[in-house]
Design an enzyme around this catalytic site. Structure first.
Site, PDB file in Angstrom:
ATOM      1  N   CYS A  95       0.843  -1.201   0.000  1.00 23.32           N
ATOM      2  CA  CYS A  95       0.000   0.000   0.000  1.00 23.32           C
ATOM      3  C   CYS A  95       0.883   1.258   0.000  1.00 23.32           C
ATOM      4  CB  CYS A  95      -0.981  -0.037   1.169  1.00 23.32           C
ATOM      5  SG  CYS A  95      -2.408   1.065   0.932  1.00 23.32           S
ATOM      6  N   HIS A 180      -3.711  -5.422   0.245  1.00 21.49           N
ATOM      7  CA  HIS A 180      -3.225  -5.929   1.530  1.00 21.49           C
ATOM      8  C   HIS A 180      -3.397  -7.452   1.635  1.00 21.49           C
ATOM      9  CE1 HIS A 180      -2.483  -2.107   3.640  1.00 21.49           C
ATOM     10  NE2 HIS A 180      -3.480  -1.641   2.919  1.00 21.49           N
ATOM     11  N   GLU A 182      -1.525  -9.269   3.390  1.00 24.02           N
ATOM     12  CA  GLU A 182      -1.004  -9.629   4.712  1.00 24.02           C
ATOM     13  C   GLU A 182      -2.021  -9.464   5.832  1.00 24.02           C
ATOM     14  OE1 GLU A 182      -1.121  -5.314   5.270  1.00 24.02           O
ATOM     15  OE2 GLU A 182      -1.008  -6.688   3.577  1.00 24.02           O
TER      16      GLU A 182
END
Length: 244
Positions: A95, A180, A182
């Protein structure tokens, strides 16, 4: 954190406390990496040598790379990234982190005029389908941004949406992800919803919708994201003598 002999080291630059490496932490440990967070709010950037860790990860945050007057630490952070890139050492940006890598490579980063927040799939390019991102094909990933990067010179575009570029790579060692993969949506999502409450309200997004989508998409994303990250780690190349 002190690394055990033979282990590789990771430093993750963190901008807000709840945006961590999430599900990726377990993959780092499994691959034999130690992990230390460098918090910009604690002045850790001033003590960080860009060439010290084997792997540098730059996480997300709710500011723009161009807001250097308001957030001067961005100048230091970009300089660290530039040093890292010149050395050819592994770096992952997520990001804001991807946007900072793009900016360090002289690519434009700017607002898109809309918020891309919530779970939705990405469209893999041919290069993306041949990369570790192949694990994310047909998976709804978590988006949370209003800025986007142009493709840096020499980078391969790996993924897009109808709104923006979503991923790029330069060789095996540089990976930028706008989304994202993660995010631990089973454990940490509520912190995101609270921490970004004003942004969600301004965008007219109901946190209950994201919470409901997380119940459907969170576990498949966690599995695919960890597989992607694990494969990327195995292909990293470590120069014997990094250039300064």
């Amino acid at each position: 954190m002190t690394a055990i002999k033979g282990q590789r080291t990771t430093v993750a630059i963190r901008h807000v406390a709840f945006e961590t490496l999430g599900t990726f932490e377990a993959e780092l440990a499994h691959a034999g990496y130690t992990l230390t967070y460098a918090d910009v709010t604690h002045g850790d950037l001033d003590r960080l040598n860009a060439l010290d860790p084997d792997l540098l990860i730059v996480l997300g945050g709710p500011i723009g790379v161009y807001e250097t007057d308001t957030y001067p630490f961005l100048i230091t952070e970009r300089a660290l990234i530039e040093t890292r890139l010149r050395a050819g050492l592994p770096i992952l940006g997520i990001c804001l982190g991807a946007q900072l890598i793009a900016a360090a490579l002289d690519a434009k980063v700017a607002p898109t005029g809309m918020k891309e927040i919530g779970f939705a799939p990405i469209l893999l390019t041919e290069a993306g389908s041949d990369s570790p991102l192949r694990h994310l094909a047909d998976v709804a990933v978590l988006h949370w941004h209003g800025d986007a990067f142009e493709l840096p010179v020499g980078a391969a575009l790996l993924a897009t949406t109808s709104v923006s570029h979503q991923a790029f790579a330069i060789g095996p060692n540089v990976l930028g992800l706008q989304f994202h993969p993660e995010a631990d949506t089973t454990q940490g999502l509520e912190s995101w919803l609270i921490g970004h409450a004003c942004e969600l309200a301004a965008a007219g997004i109901d946190p209950r919708d994201i919470r409901a989508d997380a119940r459907r998409h969170g576990e498949p994303l966690a599995q695919a994201g960890r597989a992607m990250f694990a494969e990327w780690l195995t292909a990293l190349a470590f120069p014997a003598h990094p250039a300064t």
